[in-house]
Design a protein around this motif. Sequence first.
Motif, PDB file in Angstrom:
ATOM      1  N   ALA A   1       0.832  -1.203   0.000  1.00  0.00           N
ATOM      2  CA  ALA A   1       0.000   0.000   0.000  1.00  0.00           C
ATOM      3  C   ALA A   1       0.866   1.253   0.000  1.00  0.00           C
ATOM      4  CB  ALA A   1      -0.908  -0.006   1.221  1.00  0.00           C
ATOM      5  N   THR A   2       0.444   2.224  -0.760  1.00  0.00           N
ATOM      6  CA  THR A   2       1.175   3.492  -0.822  1.00  0.00           C
ATOM      7  C   THR A   2       0.691   4.411   0.300  1.00  0.00           C
ATOM      8  OG1 THR A   2      -0.470   4.535  -2.255  1.00  0.00           O
ATOM      9  CG2 THR A   2       1.324   3.315  -3.341  1.00  0.00           C
ATOM     10  N   SER A   3       1.444   5.455   0.552  1.00  0.00           N
ATOM     11  CA  SER A   3       1.032   6.415   1.572  1.00  0.00           C
ATOM     12  C   SER A   3      -0.263   7.107   1.152  1.00  0.00           C
ATOM     13  CB  SER A   3       2.133   7.429   1.854  1.00  0.00           C
ATOM     14  OG  SER A   3       2.481   8.118   0.676  1.00  0.00           O
ATOM     15  N   GLU A   4      -0.492   7.252  -0.151  1.00  0.00           N
ATOM     16  CA  GLU A   4      -1.743   7.847  -0.636  1.00  0.00           C
ATOM     17  C   GLU A   4      -2.937   6.944  -0.323  1.00  0.00           C
ATOM     18  OE1 GLU A   4       0.993   7.592  -2.714  1.00  0.00           O
ATOM     19  OE2 GLU A   4       1.570   9.693  -2.560  1.00  0.00           O
ATOM     20  N   GLU A   5      -2.757   5.638  -0.473  1.00  0.00           N
ATOM     21  CA  GLU A   5      -3.833   4.697  -0.152  1.00  0.00           C
ATOM     22  C   GLU A   5      -4.124   4.692   1.345  1.00  0.00           C
ATOM     23  OE1 GLU A   5      -3.615   1.119  -3.354  1.00  0.00           O
ATOM     24  OE2 GLU A   5      -1.835   1.405  -2.112  1.00  0.00           O
ATOM     25  N   VAL A   6      -3.092   4.763   2.142  1.00  0.00           N
ATOM     26  CA  VAL A   6      -3.262   4.805   3.594  1.00  0.00           C
ATOM     27  C   VAL A   6      -3.988   6.086   3.986  1.00  0.00           C
ATOM     28  CG1 VAL A   6      -2.046   4.963   5.797  1.00  0.00           C
ATOM     29  CG2 VAL A   6      -1.305   3.310   4.085  1.00  0.00           C
ATOM     30  N   HIS A   7      -3.595   7.204   3.402  1.00  0.00           N
ATOM     31  CA  HIS A   7      -4.251   8.484   3.695  1.00  0.00           C
ATOM     32  C   HIS A   7      -5.715   8.444   3.271  1.00  0.00           C
ATOM     33  CE1 HIS A   7      -5.463  12.681   3.086  1.00  0.00           C
ATOM     34  NE2 HIS A   7      -4.723  12.892   4.162  1.00  0.00           N
ATOM     35  N   ALA A   8      -6.003   7.880   2.103  1.00  0.00           N
ATOM     36  CA  ALA A   8      -7.383   7.794   1.623  1.00  0.00           C
ATOM     37  C   ALA A   8      -8.237   6.956   2.572  1.00  0.00           C
ATOM     38  CB  ALA A   8      -7.421   7.214   0.213  1.00  0.00           C
ATOM     39  N   ALA A   9      -7.692   5.861   3.074  1.00  0.00           N
ATOM     40  CA  ALA A   9      -8.428   5.024   4.022  1.00  0.00           C
ATOM     41  C   ALA A   9      -8.671   5.777   5.329  1.00  0.00           C
ATOM     42  CB  ALA A   9      -7.662   3.723   4.285  1.00  0.00           C
ATOM     43  N   ALA A  10      -7.665   6.495   5.798  1.00  0.00           N
ATOM     44  CA  ALA A  10      -7.818   7.282   7.034  1.00  0.00           C
ATOM     45  C   ALA A  10      -8.867   8.369   6.844  1.00  0.00           C
ATOM     46  CB  ALA A  10      -6.479   7.898   7.435  1.00  0.00           C
ATOM     47  N   LEU A  11      -8.859   9.013   5.698  1.00  0.00           N
ATOM     48  CA  LEU A  11      -9.836  10.058   5.405  1.00  0.00           C
ATOM     49  C   LEU A  11     -11.251   9.481   5.391  1.00  0.00           C
ATOM     50  CD1 LEU A  11     -10.514  12.951   4.572  1.00  0.00           C
ATOM     51  CD2 LEU A  11     -10.045  12.278   2.201  1.00  0.00           C
ATOM     52  N   GLN A  12     -11.430   8.337   4.747  1.00  0.00           N
ATOM     53  CA  GLN A  12     -12.755   7.707   4.708  1.00  0.00           C
ATOM     54  C   GLN A  12     -13.219   7.320   6.112  1.00  0.00           C
ATOM     55  OE1 GLN A  12     -14.999   7.394   2.266  1.00  0.00           O
ATOM     56  NE2 GLN A  12     -13.595   8.663   1.082  1.00  0.00           N
ATOM     57  N   TYR A  13     -12.304   6.824   6.914  1.00  0.00           N
ATOM     58  CA  TYR A  13     -12.647   6.447   8.290  1.00  0.00           C
ATOM     59  C   TYR A  13     -13.112   7.668   9.090  1.00  0.00           C
ATOM     60  CZ  TYR A  13     -12.132   4.868  13.089  1.00  0.00           C
ATOM     61  OH  TYR A  13     -12.370   4.579  14.404  1.00  0.00           O
TER      62      TYR A  13
END
Length: 91
Positions: A15-27
Amino acid sequence: MCRSIHTLHNFEPAATSEEVHAAALQYVRKIAGTTKPSMANREAFDRAVAEIAHATQHLLAELVATTPPKNREEEAEKKRAKAIASGRYAA
């Protein structure tokens, strides 16, 4: 769980940092009940996203997989095929 949050562990490539950020944002959006916080809540909202993304990066770094990594594109294709077969999307 929010549909926009996808499994990030045990994939190749990782997972990229962008994917991690997107998941955190959705949460945070799900928990806060809003997609766009007010100006009064913006700082708390952004801080929560950053902290959750940071914790997620640590979690992913420490998790141990007992199975071989999955191919991200193959898994996405399986999901698309399943969605089409279930009638959710037109072919």
